[in-house]
Every structure is written in C-alpha cells, then in structure tokens.
Design a protein around this motif. Sequence first.
Motif, PDB file in Angstrom:
ATOM      1  N   TYR A 153      37.593  55.278  35.088  1.00 46.20           N
ATOM      2  CA  TYR A 153      38.312  54.761  33.934  1.00 46.20           C
ATOM      3  C   TYR A 153      39.197  53.626  34.707  1.00 46.20           C
ATOM      4  N   LYS A 154      39.871  53.900  35.994  1.00 45.33           N
ATOM      5  CA  LYS A 154      40.287  52.738  36.846  1.00 45.33           C
ATOM      6  C   LYS A 154      39.601  51.450  36.959  1.00 45.33           C
ATOM      7  N   ARG A 178      45.797  51.583  31.351  1.00 43.47           N
ATOM      8  CA  ARG A 178      46.007  52.849  31.645  1.00 43.47           C
ATOM      9  C   ARG A 178      47.278  53.367  31.343  1.00 43.47           C
ATOM     10  N   HIS A 179      48.459  52.647  31.277  1.00 46.49           N
ATOM     11  CA  HIS A 179      49.745  53.380  31.332  1.00 46.49           C
ATOM     12  C   HIS A 179      50.491  52.563  30.057  1.00 46.49           C
ATOM     13  N   PRO A 180      50.229  52.725  28.797  1.00 44.73           N
ATOM     14  CA  PRO A 180      50.663  52.219  27.851  1.00 44.73           C
ATOM     15  C   PRO A 180      52.271  52.512  27.408  1.00 44.73           C
ATOM     16  N   GLY A 181      52.460  53.544  28.029  1.00 48.28           N
ATOM     17  CA  GLY A 181      53.834  54.242  27.675  1.00 48.28           C
ATOM     18  C   GLY A 181      54.913  53.383  28.468  1.00 48.28           C
ATOM     19  N   ASP A 208      49.285  57.235  38.896  1.00 51.48           N
ATOM     20  CA  ASP A 208      48.010  56.397  39.038  1.00 51.48           C
ATOM     21  C   ASP A 208      47.365  56.489  40.366  1.00 51.48           C
ATOM     22  N   ARG A 209      47.834  56.370  41.536  1.00 54.06           N
ATOM     23  CA  ARG A 209      47.444  56.355  42.728  1.00 54.06           C
ATOM     24  C   ARG A 209      46.892  57.602  43.298  1.00 54.06           C
TER      25      ARG A 209
END
Length: 202
Positions: A186-187, A130-133, A172-173
């Motif tokens: 998605y999560k 979800r957070h590839p950065g 995310d939260r």
Amino acid sequence: MTNPFIYHMMRLFLGELYHLIKKMVYTGCSTFFFLCLLIADHGQARGKKGLAFFMSILAYGGLGVVLLALSFRQILPLDTVSYRTGKFLFLGFSVLSLIYVLFIEIPVRTQFSPPAERCVSRSGSYGIVRHPGFYPFLLLVVSLYLFHPNPWFFSTGISLVLLNFFTIYLEDRFLFPRIFRDYNDYKSCVPFILPRGKRKGR
C-alpha cells in the motif's frame, strides 16, 4: 495604595501566566490522548483487542473533550448572522468529514480484526493518500480558530496539528505495517499525505 503602573503590569503578567498554564494543560492532555491512540494501535498489532478498544475509546473521547473545551469559549464574539452561520457550517463540515473518514469509510467493526486478517482499504480517500484524516482534523482546528482568533489559540492549534502529524508518522512507520498485512505494498502505491496527480493502483 498600589501604584497603577505596577497593578497594570501585575495584571498583564498574571494574564499571560494564566494563558501559558492553560495552553500547557490543553497540550499536555492532547499529548496524552494521542499517546493513547498509539497504545491502541500497538494493542491491535499484538492482537490485544480489549486493550486496543479501551485505549481507542479513551483517545478519541479525550480528544473530543479537548476540542469541545476549546470550542466552548469560542462561541462568544458578536459577528453578523451570515458570518456566524458560515463558521458553524464550516465547523460542522469539518466534524462530519473527520467522522466519515475515520469511522464510516473504514467500518468500526473491521477495525479490531486480527492483524493476519486485516487488509488496507484502498477505496475513497484512502486511495488518494494513506492518512486522509489529517485534513479534516486540520480543518477542524482552523474552524475553531475562526470563532475566536487570538495568538493563544493559534499556538495551541499548531501544537494539536503537529501532535496529530507526529502520531500519523509513527503509525505509518512502525505500527500499521504490523497491523495490515499488505501495508508495505500500500505504501508503494499510495502517497503518505500529499496526493499525487496519478495513482499507481488501488
């Protein structure tokens, strides 16, 4: 006449104090700019495009200045040409990867759409985690450390990575579920930050 021992100890003390103050300045500025990024996300969630755009520019621009300032003093060691070239290639790869993940995989023009219209991108690296950065930012910090490895920069780099992770966790939260209408689904399909061997969906 000043005692040589006292003079030496004063120089050591002042040197350590200087590095401590410098680390506090870099960490404090980075904390502020990561906070600006959270405010930008909050603005997106509330539909305030002007606030979101301004704070995004401030956050990314400020973090860019911090990283540039960190790298400015790192182009000093006398390495072999091949080793220096390798480090610059690694740095360039990290920067380009970060730009690609944040601004090309998800086009900038879609990043300020109203929350009711926004869906998560599940293609490319965003279909893996979800957070590839997080990863190119980590590589960027490591690449800067390679230019001038020292304990001060190591601790500063750790602070930057932890600040980035904490920002990602809060997004995310609390924030992204309010920005993307399908974020909860998605999560359930895509892992947070560590890729799984098999994806459940796209």
